[in-house]
Design a protein around this motif. Structure first.
Motif, PDB file in Angstrom:
ATOM      1  N   ASP A  73       0.820  -1.219   0.000  1.00 53.05           N
ATOM      2  CA  ASP A  73       0.000   0.000   0.000  1.00 53.05           C
ATOM      3  C   ASP A  73       0.856   1.273   0.000  1.00 53.05           C
ATOM      4  O   ASP A  73       0.341   2.363  -0.240  1.00 53.05           O
ATOM      5  N   TYR A  74       2.120   1.131   0.339  1.00 57.78           N
ATOM      6  CA  TYR A  74       2.966   2.325   0.491  1.00 57.78           C
ATOM      7  C   TYR A  74       3.952   2.495  -0.657  1.00 57.78           C
ATOM      8  O   TYR A  74       4.772   3.406  -0.647  1.00 57.78           O
ATOM      9  N   GLN A  75       3.897   1.563  -1.666  1.00 60.89           N
ATOM     10  CA  GLN A  75       4.864   1.693  -2.760  1.00 60.89           C
ATOM     11  C   GLN A  75       4.521   2.912  -3.619  1.00 60.89           C
ATOM     12  O   GLN A  75       3.423   3.456  -3.535  1.00 60.89           O
ATOM     13  N   GLY A  76       5.495   3.298  -4.440  1.00 59.14           N
ATOM     14  CA  GLY A  76       5.303   4.478  -5.282  1.00 59.14           C
ATOM     15  C   GLY A  76       5.896   5.707  -4.604  1.00 59.14           C
ATOM     16  O   GLY A  76       6.644   5.584  -3.631  1.00 59.14           O
ATOM     17  N   LEU A  77       5.553   6.857  -5.141  1.00 56.05           N
ATOM     18  CA  LEU A  77       6.170   8.084  -4.635  1.00 56.05           C
ATOM     19  C   LEU A  77       5.246   8.840  -3.683  1.00 56.05           C
ATOM     20  O   LEU A  77       4.054   8.974  -3.946  1.00 56.05           O
ATOM     21  N   ASN A  78       5.816   9.276  -2.568  1.00 61.34           N
ATOM     22  CA  ASN A  78       5.124  10.150  -1.599  1.00 61.34           C
ATOM     23  C   ASN A  78       3.850   9.546  -1.025  1.00 61.34           C
ATOM     24  O   ASN A  78       2.825  10.207  -0.931  1.00 61.34           O
ATOM     25  N   ASN A  79       3.931   8.260  -0.667  1.00 63.19           N
ATOM     26  CA  ASN A  79       2.759   7.599  -0.080  1.00 63.19           C
ATOM     27  C   ASN A  79       2.914   7.323   1.416  1.00 63.19           C
ATOM     28  O   ASN A  79       2.218   6.477   1.957  1.00 63.19           O
ATOM     29  N   PHE A 126       9.882   2.533  -3.529  1.00 68.51           N
ATOM     30  CA  PHE A 126       9.283   3.290  -2.428  1.00 68.51           C
ATOM     31  C   PHE A 126      10.066   4.604  -2.385  1.00 68.51           C
ATOM     32  O   PHE A 126      11.297   4.571  -2.274  1.00 68.51           O
ATOM     33  N   GLY A 127       9.380   5.711  -2.466  1.00 69.23           N
ATOM     34  CA  GLY A 127      10.100   6.993  -2.480  1.00 69.23           C
ATOM     35  C   GLY A 127       9.367   8.053  -1.679  1.00 69.23           C
ATOM     36  O   GLY A 127       8.181   8.283  -1.888  1.00 69.23           O
ATOM     37  N   SER A 128      10.065   8.663  -0.733  1.00 71.05           N
ATOM     38  CA  SER A 128       9.482   9.731   0.073  1.00 71.05           C
ATOM     39  C   SER A 128      10.629  10.405   0.819  1.00 71.05           C
ATOM     40  O   SER A 128      11.597   9.737   1.193  1.00 71.05           O
ATOM     41  N   ARG A 129      10.486  11.717   1.061  1.00 68.52           N
ATOM     42  CA  ARG A 129      11.565  12.363   1.831  1.00 68.52           C
ATOM     43  C   ARG A 129      11.621  11.789   3.240  1.00 68.52           C
ATOM     44  O   ARG A 129      12.637  11.860   3.906  1.00 68.52           O
ATOM     45  N   LEU A 173      16.353   8.980  -0.651  1.00 66.17           N
ATOM     46  CA  LEU A 173      14.953   9.061  -0.235  1.00 66.17           C
ATOM     47  C   LEU A 173      14.147   7.911  -0.820  1.00 66.17           C
ATOM     48  O   LEU A 173      12.925   7.973  -0.851  1.00 66.17           O
ATOM     49  N   VAL A 174      14.852   6.873  -1.347  1.00 63.86           N
ATOM     50  CA  VAL A 174      14.148   5.770  -2.019  1.00 63.86           C
ATOM     51  C   VAL A 174      14.627   4.415  -1.522  1.00 63.86           C
ATOM     52  O   VAL A 174      15.686   4.304  -0.888  1.00 63.86           O
ATOM     53  N   ALA A 175      13.833   3.380  -1.822  1.00 60.29           N
ATOM     54  CA  ALA A 175      14.229   1.986  -1.585  1.00 60.29           C
ATOM     55  C   ALA A 175      13.636   1.153  -2.707  1.00 60.29           C
ATOM     56  O   ALA A 175      12.547   1.449  -3.203  1.00 60.29           O
ATOM     57  N   MET A 176      14.390   0.115  -3.133  1.00 64.01           N
ATOM     58  CA  MET A 176      13.916  -0.769  -4.208  1.00 64.01           C
ATOM     59  C   MET A 176      13.832  -2.185  -3.643  1.00 64.01           C
ATOM     60  O   MET A 176      14.812  -2.691  -3.092  1.00 64.01           O
ATOM     61  N   ILE A 177      12.683  -2.809  -3.789  1.00 66.16           N
ATOM     62  CA  ILE A 177      12.485  -4.160  -3.277  1.00 66.16           C
ATOM     63  C   ILE A 177      11.891  -5.027  -4.378  1.00 66.16           C
ATOM     64  O   ILE A 177      10.946  -4.611  -5.056  1.00 66.16           O
ATOM     65  N   LYS A 178      12.440  -6.233  -4.535  1.00 67.06           N
ATOM     66  CA  LYS A 178      11.997  -7.095  -5.633  1.00 67.06           C
ATOM     67  C   LYS A 178      10.661  -7.767  -5.326  1.00 67.06           C
ATOM     68  O   LYS A 178      10.443  -8.248  -4.211  1.00 67.06           O
ATOM     69  N   ASP A 179       9.793  -7.762  -6.347  1.00 63.34           N
ATOM     70  CA  ASP A 179       8.531  -8.489  -6.238  1.00 63.34           C
ATOM     71  C   ASP A 179       8.614  -9.634  -7.253  1.00 63.34           C
ATOM     72  O   ASP A 179       8.457  -9.418  -8.456  1.00 63.34           O
ATOM     73  N   HIS A 180       8.912 -10.852  -6.751  1.00 61.96           N
ATOM     74  CA  HIS A 180       9.111 -11.983  -7.663  1.00 61.96           C
ATOM     75  C   HIS A 180       7.860 -12.266  -8.477  1.00 61.96           C
ATOM     76  O   HIS A 180       7.943 -12.636  -9.647  1.00 61.96           O
ATOM     77  N   ALA A 181       6.680 -12.092  -7.851  1.00 65.93           N
ATOM     78  CA  ALA A 181       5.424 -12.412  -8.548  1.00 65.93           C
ATOM     79  C   ALA A 181       5.301 -11.549  -9.804  1.00 65.93           C
ATOM     80  O   ALA A 181       4.870 -12.013 -10.848  1.00 65.93           O
TER      81      ALA A 181
END
Ligand SMILES: NC(=O)c1ccc[n+]([C@@H]2O[C@H](COP(=O)([O-])OP(=O)(O)OC[C@H]3O[C@@H](n4cnc5c(N)ncnc54)[C@H](O)[C@@H]3O)[C@@H](O)[C@H]2O)c1
Ligand SMILES: [Fe+2]
Length: 387
Positions: free
Chosen positions: A120-126, A164-167, A149-157
């Motif tokens: 629910d929190y992926q994307g920018l400024n969520n 995930f990006g937010s200040r 200000l970002v993080a990258m996490i793999k979604d195998h599916a």
């Protein structure tokens, strides 16, 4: 001058053996029960020993350790670590590792702070509110995640990486301890160093979002990378080369997290998400193609960088841009990194693979900062040439 905003909220501390003060740093941030996020290799190599001892002072609860982060961390790993943090009632996090560990800790913090489903929190400024305190101690010099200000996490599916990006995701504090990098093997040293170099070059090229602040960080970091990466790769015990690379990587992190990246990252994200190739080494393969693709849009900026770096004194922009590309290619070769995707173990592409990869790359958030618009055809063309 165009308007800009520059974020640099992370406190940065540099010095050999500074990691042995980690416990104090967490205490200063108000943490009492800390989840330490790391990986099994680093635990085995003893990189955590001094850090763990620093938590033994009175007044500290025993930290809780999660050491199962895989390279290119994924959703199940984040969920497992978050469950441990929630069950252990942690109120702070410490990440000790490369970008995979730091990004895991950032997203675990999202789960620990807000609960619910991380998707629910992926994307920018969520992100709705401040997160728990996070201290990061990088053990690679490349990603800049300790200040980003970002993080990258793999979604195998989905076969892709979630952003995930937010200040609010910027770590509160980062300890840069070059002694922790002495054990980093040559290929990873070179690959992560090329990630940092790509951050500099793409931040510089992001002409609509870069500023004098990001340009000066990019150029100064590039000077340090050109002067030290080959040495750090071939002579891993050289603390001075490691120190320069570590600081350069953090500077490049500040540059790209404020200015953005571009086509190289977009293509590397699509490739890494699908074939599991290392982020920095994949960037190294695409970097010469990305520079060549953007050259017609920003030759003057490349040439300016080449002059600042002392690579050329020519006032001819086309010549300056060529010189910059030439020294980048030469550094990649001298560091022994692969120059094509085939040598990275990527299987031969079918037409469908190429179309799907291109679709992913042109919808990757990284590409919106690229100075030249890339069509699916342009991307496919680069994939074919880079194979
Ligand atoms: N959030 C960001 O701003 C950002 C930016 C760029 C990349 N990334 C992400 O970072 C990840 C890549 O991180 P990375 O390149 O640092 O590699 P990594 O964290 O995946 O680590 C690679 C390997 O190196 C080992 N290693 C790390 N430090 C070591 C040391 N000092 N000695 C010996 N072995 C060591 C690890 O155990 C691991 O096996 C990717 O998932 C990428 O998407 C994030
Ligand atoms: Fe990167």
């Amino acid at each position: 001058m165009q308007p800009f905003t520059f974020h640099a909220p992370t406190r940065i501390t540099f010095g050999a053996d500074t990691a042995s003060s980690a416990g104090e740093f967490v205490k200063e941030l108000g943490g009492t029960r800390t989840l330490i996020v790391t990986d099994a290799n680093l635990m085995k190599a003893g990189l955590l020993d001094k850090i763990l001892s620093s938590f033994k002072d009175d007044g500290h609860f025993e930290p809780v350790i999660f050491s199962d982060v895989p390279a290119d961390s994924d959703v199940p790993c984040v969920k497992q670590a978050a469950q441990l943090a929630i069950e252990s009632r942690c109120d702070s996090l410490l990440a000790v590792g490369g970008g995979s560990v730091i990004d895991t800790a950032k997203v675990v913090n999202i789960c620990l702070t807000y609960g619910g489903d991380l998707l629910d929190y992926q994307g920018l400024n969520n992100l709705p509110s401040r997160l728990h305190p996070l201290l990061c101690i990088p053990t690679t010099a490349g990603t800049g995640s300790e200040v980003s200000l970002v993080a990258m996490i793999k979604d195998h599916a989905e076969g892709k990486k979630l952003l995930f990006g937010s200040r609010l995701l910027a770590p509160d504090s980062a300890i840069l301890d070059p002694a922790l990098l002495l054990s980093l093997p040559p290929r990873l040293t070179a690959g992560t160093g090329l990630d940092a170099l790509t951050h500099c070059l793409e931040a510089l090229a992001a002409v609509s979002t870069s500023s004098s602040l990001t340009d000066s960080l990019s150029i100064e970091a590039m000077k340090m990378i050109f002067a030290n990466l080959e040495r750090a790769t071939t002579d891993g015990a050289n603390l001075e080369a490691r120190s320069n690379m570590l600081v350069a990587s953090t500077m490049a992190g500040l540059a790209f997290t404020n200015a953005g990246v571009g086509i190289v990252h977009a293509m590397a994200h699509a490739t890494g998400g699908r074939y599991g190739t290392h982020h920095g080494i994949t960037n190294a393969v695409f970097l010469p193609y990305g520079l060549d693709f953007n050259r017609m849009a920003i030759a003057p900026k490349y040439a300016y960088a080449a002059r600042q770096l002392g690579i050329t004194n020519s006032t001819d922009d086309a010549k300056g841009a060529d010189e910059l590309i030439r020294v980048v290619v030469s550094l990649i070769e001298r560091c022994g990194l692969p120059s094509c995707l085939k040598d990275l173990g990527v299987p031969e592409f079918s037409e469908v693979d190429l179309e799907e990869l291109a679709e992913q790359a042109i919808t990757d958030p990284a590409i919106m900062f690229n100075p030249r618009e890339a069509s699916a055809e342009d991307i496919i063309n680069i994939y074919k040439r880079a194979y």
